[in-house]
Design an enzyme around this catalytic site. Structure first.
Site, PDB file in Angstrom:
ATOM      1  N   HIS A 112       0.838  -1.208   0.000  1.00  0.00           N
ATOM      2  CA  HIS A 112       0.000   0.000   0.000  1.00  0.00           C
ATOM      3  C   HIS A 112       0.868   1.251   0.000  1.00  0.00           C
ATOM      4  CE1 HIS A 112      -3.282   2.675   1.674  1.00  0.00           C
ATOM      5  NE2 HIS A 112      -2.213   3.285   2.159  1.00  0.00           N
ATOM      6  N   GLU A 113       1.864   1.295   0.879  1.00  0.00           N
ATOM      7  CA  GLU A 113       2.716   2.475   0.976  1.00  0.00           C
ATOM      8  C   GLU A 113       3.595   2.647  -0.270  1.00  0.00           C
ATOM      9  OE1 GLU A 113       2.359   4.754   3.114  1.00  0.00           O
ATOM     10  OE2 GLU A 113       0.926   3.651   4.328  1.00  0.00           O
ATOM     11  N   HIS A 130       1.874   4.491  -3.040  1.00  0.00           N
ATOM     12  CA  HIS A 130       1.880   5.954  -2.909  1.00  0.00           C
ATOM     13  C   HIS A 130       3.122   6.542  -3.589  1.00  0.00           C
ATOM     14  CE1 HIS A 130      -1.594   6.481  -0.437  1.00  0.00           C
ATOM     15  NE2 HIS A 130      -1.101   5.874   0.623  1.00  0.00           N
ATOM     16  N   GLU A 160      -5.999   7.076  -0.742  1.00  0.00           N
ATOM     17  CA  GLU A 160      -5.915   5.910   0.133  1.00  0.00           C
ATOM     18  C   GLU A 160      -6.649   4.722  -0.476  1.00  0.00           C
ATOM     19  OE1 GLU A 160      -3.987   5.555   2.629  1.00  0.00           O
ATOM     20  OE2 GLU A 160      -3.327   7.644   2.583  1.00  0.00           O
TER      21      GLU A 160
END
Length: 304
Positions: free
Chosen positions: A140-141, A144, A215
């Site tokens: 997930h990070e 980004h 997100e």
């Protein structure tokens, strides 16, 4: 974006629209300050210095604020191993890996581009998650970083920072200069504060709308990269529940960086207040991951 993370055109469009609107707001804000303060050089220099510092040192500022430090492979072999595998799968440069020593379970990515990025997890997060859950959070990070929305959020928040600094400067200027002000000066300070508050409010809402969508985009991209959306859903549920049990006083410092975190430092925000949140609700995120799980089918069996 030179990685195997799927491009998210809707995220890109939202980032461009947000930056365009904030750019217009920025020009109007600077023009208003120049008119009110009658000093082009002062306004431009302050704005340029703050933007430059925020863009180039955002990773160091975030790490310092969260008491994080970059760790070597020898210090955190398990964490480096997961990041290595994810970066190889995503075909992207490996960011620096950092650990923040705090019981708050969370993670964040920061940096101006994929070649100058930092991926930070807290010791509390590592202690609570299984390897599969931790992999989901790190994927997930990394998304980004790959989507470059970390840099966009950093630049976008610049205007709010400037507006906040102006309000503080005007407040302390009035506080310590009381008794030596004429009516014109007081009126000028009031106008500066009024413009700054309006700019802060508008930028606040624009950034939060973008943050909530990014997100969801990161959840989607991370789940697709690992092929295990259920692991990310499990991590979300576990972390959100555990954050709610962390003492509020321990979360106050972290709250300022909510837009960068995997989950907000103060947990879920119900009802109308969700409009002011940096993250979508837990239910929205879990629903999306459930749909992705149904599309992908059964998770791969990783047992040897």
């Amino acid at each position: 974006m030179h990685s195997r993370f799927q491009p998210d055109r809707r995220l890109t469009a939202r980032m461009l629209v947000t930056l365009f609107l904030l750019g217009l707001l920025y020009v109007a804000f600077v023009a208003a300050l120049v008119v009110l303060l009658k000093s082009v050089i002062l306004v431009v220099v302050i704005a340029a210095v703050v933007l430059w510092a925020q863009y180039w040192f955002s990773d160091k500022i975030a790490l310092y604020a969260m008491h994080g430090r970059v760790v070597s492979r020898e210090e955190a072999p398990h964490l480096h191993g997961i990041v290595d595998r994810l970066c190889a799968a995503a075909d992207m440069p490996k960011p620096e890996v950092a650990i923040a020593t705090t019981d708050m379970p969370n993670a964040f990515a920061t940096g101006r581009n994929p070649n100058h990025a930092v991926l930070c997890v807290t010791s509390g997060l590592q202690r609570r998650l299984t390897p599969e859950e931790l992999e989901g959070v790190l994927a997930h990070e990394l998304s980004h970083v790959a989507h470059r929305d970390v840099a966009v959020i950093t630049v976008a928040s610049f205007l709010g920072v400037i507006a906040g600094l102006v309000v503080r400067f005007a407040f302390y200027s009035e506080l310590f200069g009381r008794g030596r002000r004429d009516q014109n000066t007081i009126a000028l300070l009031a106008m500066v504060v009024g413009v700054s508050i309006a700019v802060y409010a508008i930028s606040f809402m624009l950034i939060r709308a973008l943050s909530r969508y990014r997100e969801l985009a990161a959840d989607r991209a991370g789940a697709m990269l690992t092929g295990r959306p259920s692991a990310l859903a499990s991590a979300l549920t576990k972390v959100t529940g555990d954050i709610a049990r962390i003492p509020t006083k321990d979360l106050r410092t972290a709250k300022a960086f909510n837009a960068f975190y995997f989950t907000p430092a103060l947990g879920t925000i119900p009802g109308f207040k969700q409009l002011f949140s940096t993250h979508p609700s837990l239910e929205q995120r879990l629903d999306q991951l459930a749909r992705i799980s149904a599309q992908l089918g059964p998770a791969p069996d990783t047992r040897s």
